[in-house]
Design an enzyme around this catalytic site. Structure first.
Site, PDB file in Angstrom:
ATOM      1  N   ASP A   1       0.834  -1.190   0.000  1.00  0.00           N
ATOM      2  CA  ASP A   1       0.000   0.000   0.000  1.00  0.00           C
ATOM      3  C   ASP A   1       0.875   1.249   0.000  1.00  0.00           C
ATOM      4  OD1 ASP A   1      -2.068  -1.693   0.057  1.00  0.00           O
ATOM      5  OD2 ASP A   1      -2.804  -1.150   2.054  1.00  0.00           O
ATOM      6  N   ALA A   2       1.995   1.182   0.748  1.00  0.00           N
ATOM      7  CA  ALA A   2       2.862   2.354   0.848  1.00  0.00           C
ATOM      8  C   ALA A   2       3.468   2.683  -0.521  1.00  0.00           C
ATOM      9  CB  ALA A   2       3.962   2.097   1.870  1.00  0.00           C
TER      10      ALA A   2
ATOM     11  N   TYR B   1       2.157   1.913  -3.400  1.00  0.00           N
ATOM     12  CA  TYR B   1       1.051   2.406  -4.220  1.00  0.00           C
ATOM     13  C   TYR B   1       0.782   3.879  -3.907  1.00  0.00           C
ATOM     14  CZ  TYR B   1      -3.614   2.925  -6.175  1.00  0.00           C
ATOM     15  OH  TYR B   1      -4.695   3.373  -6.867  1.00  0.00           O
ATOM     16  N   ASP B   2       0.737   4.178  -2.602  1.00  0.00           N
ATOM     17  CA  ASP B   2       0.483   5.555  -2.200  1.00  0.00           C
ATOM     18  C   ASP B   2       1.554   6.491  -2.741  1.00  0.00           C
ATOM     19  OD1 ASP B   2      -1.814   4.824  -0.919  1.00  0.00           O
ATOM     20  OD2 ASP B   2      -0.891   4.639   1.054  1.00  0.00           O
TER      21      ASP B   2
ATOM     22  N   LEU C   1     -10.401   8.787  -1.573  1.00  0.00           N
ATOM     23  CA  LEU C   1     -10.009   9.800  -0.595  1.00  0.00           C
ATOM     24  C   LEU C   1      -8.579  10.237  -0.843  1.00  0.00           C
ATOM     25  CD1 LEU C   1     -11.377   8.020   2.615  1.00  0.00           C
ATOM     26  CD2 LEU C   1     -12.329  10.061   1.544  1.00  0.00           C
TER      27      LEU C   1
ATOM     28  N   GLU D   1     -12.713   8.641  12.210  1.00  0.00           N
ATOM     29  CA  GLU D   1     -13.134   7.244  12.386  1.00  0.00           C
ATOM     30  C   GLU D   1     -12.125   6.324  11.717  1.00  0.00           C
ATOM     31  OE1 GLU D   1     -16.360   8.533   9.860  1.00  0.00           O
ATOM     32  OE2 GLU D   1     -16.237   6.644   8.750  1.00  0.00           O
TER      33      GLU D   1
ATOM     34  N   LYS E   1     -10.299   3.848   9.238  1.00  0.00           N
ATOM     35  CA  LYS E   1     -10.412   3.532   7.813  1.00  0.00           C
ATOM     36  C   LYS E   1     -10.313   2.010   7.699  1.00  0.00           C
ATOM     37  CE  LYS E   1      -8.542   4.752   3.294  1.00  0.00           C
ATOM     38  NZ  LYS E   1      -8.485   3.404   2.753  1.00  0.00           N
TER      39      LYS E   1
ATOM     40  N   ASP F   1      -9.994  -1.621   6.242  1.00  0.00           N
ATOM     41  CA  ASP F   1      -9.277  -2.161   5.093  1.00  0.00           C
ATOM     42  C   ASP F   1     -10.066  -3.322   4.492  1.00  0.00           C
ATOM     43  OD1 ASP F   1      -7.389  -2.495   3.206  1.00  0.00           O
ATOM     44  OD2 ASP F   1      -5.852  -3.315   4.532  1.00  0.00           O
TER      45      ASP F   1
ATOM     46  N   ARG G   1     -17.556  -1.087  -5.937  1.00  0.00           N
ATOM     47  CA  ARG G   1     -17.173   0.210  -6.474  1.00  0.00           C
ATOM     48  C   ARG G   1     -16.805   0.145  -7.952  1.00  0.00           C
ATOM     49  NH1 ARG G   1     -12.403   3.573  -3.777  1.00  0.00           N
ATOM     50  NH2 ARG G   1     -11.263   1.703  -4.322  1.00  0.00           N
TER      51      ARG G   1
ATOM     52  N   GLU H   1     -18.218  -0.411   4.122  1.00  0.00           N
ATOM     53  CA  GLU H   1     -17.113  -1.320   3.837  1.00  0.00           C
ATOM     54  C   GLU H   1     -17.451  -2.742   4.245  1.00  0.00           C
ATOM     55  OE1 GLU H   1     -14.748   0.532   2.570  1.00  0.00           O
ATOM     56  OE2 GLU H   1     -12.878  -0.616   2.607  1.00  0.00           O
TER      57      GLU H   1
ATOM     58  N   TYR I   1     -20.798   3.877   6.547  1.00  0.00           N
ATOM     59  CA  TYR I   1     -20.147   5.139   6.916  1.00  0.00           C
ATOM     60  C   TYR I   1     -20.406   6.265   5.913  1.00  0.00           C
ATOM     61  CZ  TYR I   1     -16.650   3.142   3.749  1.00  0.00           C
ATOM     62  OH  TYR I   1     -16.035   2.577   2.675  1.00  0.00           O
TER      63      TYR I   1
ATOM     64  N   LYS J   1      -3.172   7.834   6.718  1.00  0.00           N
ATOM     65  CA  LYS J   1      -2.740   6.435   6.691  1.00  0.00           C
ATOM     66  C   LYS J   1      -1.748   6.136   7.817  1.00  0.00           C
ATOM     67  CE  LYS J   1      -4.410   4.601   2.807  1.00  0.00           C
ATOM     68  NZ  LYS J   1      -3.518   4.131   1.844  1.00  0.00           N
TER      69      LYS J   1
ATOM     70  N   CYS K   1      23.820 -27.564   1.324  1.00  0.00           N
ATOM     71  CA  CYS K   1      22.365 -27.519   1.348  1.00  0.00           C
ATOM     72  C   CYS K   1      21.832 -28.282   2.557  1.00  0.00           C
ATOM     73  CB  CYS K   1      21.823 -28.138   0.061  1.00  0.00           C
ATOM     74  SG  CYS K   1      20.037 -28.374   0.087  1.00  0.00           S
TER      75      CYS K   1
ATOM     76  N   CYS L   1      19.957 -31.640   1.313  1.00  0.00           N
ATOM     77  CA  CYS L   1      20.601 -32.787   0.658  1.00  0.00           C
ATOM     78  C   CYS L   1      22.107 -32.838   0.873  1.00  0.00           C
ATOM     79  CB  CYS L   1      20.279 -32.800  -0.834  1.00  0.00           C
ATOM     80  SG  CYS L   1      21.104 -31.490  -1.752  1.00  0.00           S
TER      81      CYS L   1
ATOM     82  N   CYS M   1      21.874 -24.427  -3.958  1.00  0.00           N
ATOM     83  CA  CYS M   1      22.221 -25.832  -3.791  1.00  0.00           C
ATOM     84  C   CYS M   1      22.565 -26.402  -5.156  1.00  0.00           C
ATOM     85  CB  CYS M   1      21.012 -26.551  -3.196  1.00  0.00           C
ATOM     86  SG  CYS M   1      21.047 -28.325  -3.427  1.00  0.00           S
TER      87      CYS M   1
ATOM     88  N   CYS N   1      18.228 -33.242  -4.805  1.00  0.00           N
ATOM     89  CA  CYS N   1      17.805 -32.494  -3.619  1.00  0.00           C
ATOM     90  C   CYS N   1      16.296 -32.626  -3.388  1.00  0.00           C
ATOM     91  CB  CYS N   1      18.176 -31.022  -3.769  1.00  0.00           C
ATOM     92  SG  CYS N   1      17.655 -30.035  -2.355  1.00  0.00           S
TER      93      CYS N   1
HETATM   94  S1  IVH Z   1     -15.557   7.658   3.260  1.00  0.00           S
HETATM   95  C1  IVH Z   1     -16.205  10.000  -0.833  1.00  0.00           C
HETATM   96  N1  IVH Z   1     -14.957   6.298   5.399  1.00  0.00           N
HETATM   97  O1  IVH Z   1     -11.430   3.950   1.759  1.00  0.00           O
HETATM   98  C2  IVH Z   1     -15.431   9.001  -0.081  1.00  0.00           C
HETATM   99  N2  IVH Z   1     -14.155   5.497   3.321  1.00  0.00           N
HETATM  100  O2  IVH Z   1      -9.434   5.272   0.120  1.00  0.00           O
HETATM  101  C3  IVH Z   1     -16.280   8.187   0.824  1.00  0.00           C
HETATM  102  N3  IVH Z   1     -12.899   3.400   3.508  1.00  0.00           N
HETATM  103  O3  IVH Z   1     -13.315   3.980  -1.176  1.00  0.00           O
HETATM  104  C4  IVH Z   1     -15.480   7.243   1.589  1.00  0.00           C
HETATM  105  N4  IVH Z   1     -13.108   3.153   5.662  1.00  0.00           N
HETATM  106  O4  IVH Z   1     -13.634   1.998   0.447  1.00  0.00           O
HETATM  107  C5  IVH Z   1     -14.820   6.385   4.078  1.00  0.00           C
HETATM  108  N5  IVH Z   1     -14.561   5.155   7.371  1.00  0.00           N
HETATM  109  C6  IVH Z   1     -14.430   5.253   6.061  1.00  0.00           C
HETATM  110  C7  IVH Z   1     -13.725   4.287   5.327  1.00  0.00           C
HETATM  111  C8  IVH Z   1     -13.601   4.459   3.956  1.00  0.00           C
HETATM  112  C9  IVH Z   1     -12.624   2.623   4.553  1.00  0.00           C
HETATM  113  C10 IVH Z   1     -12.471   3.102   2.130  1.00  0.00           C
HETATM  114  C11 IVH Z   1     -13.543   3.255   1.089  1.00  0.00           C
HETATM  115  C12 IVH Z   1     -12.985   4.267   0.132  1.00  0.00           C
HETATM  116  C13 IVH Z   1     -11.521   4.150   0.375  1.00  0.00           C
HETATM  117  C14 IVH Z   1     -10.806   5.413  -0.008  1.00  0.00           C
END
Ligand code: IVH
Length: 713
Positions: A48-49, A51-52, A96, A128, A130, A132, A151, A185, A237, A325, A430, A433, A454, A460
């Site tokens: 994820d890191a 990707y971010d 987000l 709140e 997030k 996964d 989605r 989610e 949410y 994150k 090894c 073997c 090896c 082996c």
């Molecule tokens: S709000 C308009 N709240 O995170 C955006 N998203 O990286 C509405 N996610 O697509 C999303 N927990 O699948 C929101 N407490 C939370 C969340 C949350 C997980 C996911 C969601 C979103 C993705 C964005």
């Protein structure tokens, strides 16, 4: 990364406009590819890191050169898969923006305040966890659940209504008329994830890498009876299309959802300042390990819905929300031992045995130590890493776990090193073997391999077992019910020693001693299923067969390239044998396949020269008939037999699509322009390839002209 241009290493602010354009294109494609892997195939290849970081660079580029934002900007998530009906989201499902540190959060608050021109008026946010998992949209009409959609790409998702109906947290009916679309989610608890994986493993099926993938795999089942057996959970949410909102704030709307029967997260809290938000972030971070489900950060949202409305959206994300994150997880623990695992190709892989420690909610007791040099404090190019600190048994070490990836030992705490700790001596034989284990020197670069291997090869047992596991694995022969554990126990008991033994298992099952039914964990039905699964694979696509052989350097793509080039297995084998006898033309027939090259060719030739491999192949081919690839190649097309190069940005086709289309129409798609090139298809931003083609007098077309030529316009 396949097509890494040099611009990738240059700071955004220093890119020329053309470089920026290319870099933008590259990043967009790269992100789209990882989106597809993550959302479409549930099989991420990067953390994820990482990707971010890609996304962050893209956003930086957009900020630096706003002209770049256009049709290329990657959407959210992957295209919906073909197997489910599609649902168009009445309100797009967005993503987000991310924050990685306190400063990003403070900037966000300041930005929102400035945008709203709030002066020193108070402003409330919600904070709140997030979750996964994967997002799901539930549409209710007059109180009844009518559709549930994933989605997908944000505009269009998959219709998973039948599956969603099996989820306990999702009410079938709500006490509210009109159109109500609840979003939230889908996720799995750690305990349920572990139980599902145990069942998968028992059934010889692939285990899921993490709860998110397991949840995705469970929700996207064509047979909802399978989904029903997976205890998926759901947190509400957010919302989409709504006839009317039941409250004026984020917090109160979510609380209303709760009163309608939805599960909502207990750690949602109102915050009055950046400081409040950060302290709730740290609170949630501390709770993380004991929540019982995966979260990967904290989401902040402006509480007042009228203000949300004013703030609106920028490209793919709301201006009123932010995902903060968590950093990659680290923990301290003691390295109790180092074990050596022998891989399929004989590599001696050092595994750290750790005093069990919780890293981000997961108990970690093994981690990779990469290779001999890594343990010594030497990096991949001979450079010093960890300031030269080596890793010793007894050391207190820092373990890192980022998302799905295998945990790794990152560093040692030298101050805590026991006095008697000695440098680790990497074995030179090894452990399976006893053969010598050596580090080859690459003849082309003169560099020593990072891995010690090896030399036992065929004697082996560890390599043999790993090769068998590879042979039956999902992307190779894909024999269901014959998982890693089963292979190990069948191998150890002498039931399967070589791949051909798999196909004689049923015939041999009559003897009282070898009866599978009498083995622990097996019954009549499971044995029958196994034999059926094996029989089904007596005919397999040639590319899978070639990949399954485990020839060094021949991965799935290599298997495909060879299968595409050679009409059948025999002609591949004959060509490789001739090449092994010094026939230059035969060698070129393999080496000249685009994407092959000399190292792979050597490995293929070597594989077929080996007497033992030939014997196995002869035995195996008595039971298995590889099927030629049926991708029909259109010989009558105007580009049949031509060599084409694509360059610059393509607007209608992705690069992969363009390549596949060219190949399907009988052309060879090459990566660089030479005298052999017949046609160059150049999009905007084309550079040196276009210049060279013009110099060589090669015909050049735009993408649109190309599509017209092949009748796809
Ligand atoms: S709000 C308009 N709240 O995170 C955006 N998203 O990286 C509405 N996610 O697509 C999303 N927990 O699948 C929101 N407490 C939370 C969340 C949350 C997980 C996911 C969601 C979103 C993705 C964005």
């Amino acid at each position: 990364m396949a097509s890494r241009s040099t611009s990738a290493d240059i700071a955004v602010s220093e890119l020329t406009e053309r470089q920026a354009r290319n870099e933008y294109k590259r990043l967009s494609q790269e992100i789209a590819r990882h989106d597809e892997l993550y959302h479409g195939e549930d099989a991420p290849q990067i953390t994820d890191a990482e990707y971010d970081a890609l996304r962050k660079r893209l956003v930086d580029l957009e900020n630096a050169q706003p002209v770049l934002i256009g049709g290329d900007s990657p959407g959210v998530g992957a295209k919906p898969s073909e197997k489910f009906a599609k649902v168009r989201h009445a309100v797009p499902m967005l993503s987000l923006d991310n924050a990685f540190n306190d400063e990003d959060v403070q900037d966000f608050v300041a930005r929102v305040r400035r945008f709203l021109n709030l002066g020193d008026k108070p402003l409330t946010f919600t904070a709140e966890p997030k979750i996964d998992g994967l997002s799901l949209a539930l549409r209710y009409e007059d109180g009844k659940l009518v559709t549930a959609a994933t989605r997908g790409d944000g505009s269009e998702g998959e219709d998973v209504t039948a599956n969603a109906r099996t989820v306990e947290d999702i009410p079938q009916e709500i006490p509210q008329k009109g159109i109500i679309e609840i979003r939230g989610e889908i996720y799995l608890s750690h305990a349920d994830f572990a139980a599902i994986n145990a069942r998968q493993e028992e059934a010889g099926k692939t285990v899921f890498a993490n709860p998110r993938n397991a949840a995705a795999g469970s929700l996207r089942q064509l047979d909802s009876r399978i989904t029903a057996q997976r205890p998926l959970k759901f947190f509400a949410y957010a919302w989409g299309a709504m006839d009317a909102l039941p409250a004026a704030t984020q917090f109160d709307v979510v609380k209303t959802f709760e009163s309608w029967g939805f599960a909502t997260n207990p750690h949602m809290k109102r915050c009055e300042s950046a400081q409040d938000m950060l302290s709730h972030y740290h609170f949630i971070e501390e709770e993380r390990a004991s929540l019982g489900y995966d979260i990967d950060g904290v989401v902040y949202k402006v509480d007042d819905l009228a203000l949300q409305e004013r703030l609106g959206y920028v490209s793919r994300a709301p201006r009123w929300a932010l995902a903060h994150k968590f950093p990659a997880q680290r923990a301290f623990t003691v390295l109790e031992g180092i074990e050596i695992n022998v891989g399929r190709t004989g590599t001696l892989n050092p595994i750290a045995r750790l005093r069990p420690v919780t890293v981000g909610g997961v108990v970690v007791s093994n981690a990779t130590l990469h290779n001999e040099d890594y343990i010594k404090g030497i990096g991949g190019n001979g450079e010093e890493i960890r300031e030269g600190r080596d890793i010793r048994i007894g050391d207190t070490v820092i373990v890192l776990r980022a998302g799905d990836v295998i945990p790794k030992v990152l560093d040692v705490v030298i101050d805590k090193r026991p006095e008697d700790a000695k440098p680790y001596e990497f074995p030179t034989t090894c452990p399976a073997c006893g053969s010598h284990a050596v580090r080859d020197v690459n003849p082309r670069t003169g560099k020593e391999d990072a891995a010690r291997r090896c030399t036992g090869g065929l004697v082996c047992p560890a390599q043999a077992r790993e090769r068998l596991k590879h042979f039956v694995s999902r992307n190779a022969m894909d024999i269901e019910g014959l998982g890693g554990r089963t292979i190990e126990s069948f191998y150890d008991d002498g039931l399967i020693k070589a791949p051909q033994d798999i196909f004689t298992l049923e015939a041999r099952n009559s003897g009282s001693l070898s009866r599978l039914e009498s083995r622990e964990g097996w019954g009549r039905q499971s044995v029958r299923n196994l034999f059926d699964a094996i029989n089904e694979r007596r005919e397999v696509p040639l590319n899978r067969f070639v990949f399954a052989l485990g020839i060094r350097h021949v991965g799935e793509t290599g298997g495909k390239l060879l299968a595409r080039h050679f009409a059948d297995f025999d002609s591949l084998r004959e060509t490789a044998l001739k090449a092994g006898e010094g026939d230059a033309e035969a060698r070129a027939a393999i080496a000249d396949i685009d994407g092959m090259g000399p190292v792979v060719t050597d490995a293929i030739v070597e594989f077929f020269r080996e007497e033992h491999n030939r014997k196995i192949l002869d035995a195996l081919l008595e039971h298995v008939t590889p099927q030629p690839l049926t991708e029909t190649i259109d010989q009558s097309s105007p580009i049949a037999g031509k060599t084409i190069v694509f360059t610059g940005s393509l607007e209608q086709l992705t690069r992969d699509e363009a390549k596949a289309l060219g190949e399907r129409l009988g052309a060879k798609v090459a990566g660089s322009v030479s005298k052999k090139t017949d046609l160059l298809v150049a999009g905007p931003g084309a550079g040196s390839k276009l210049t060279k083609a013009t110099e060589l007098g090669i015909e050049t077309l735009t993408e649109a002209e190309f599509l017209q030529l092949v009748g796809r316009d």
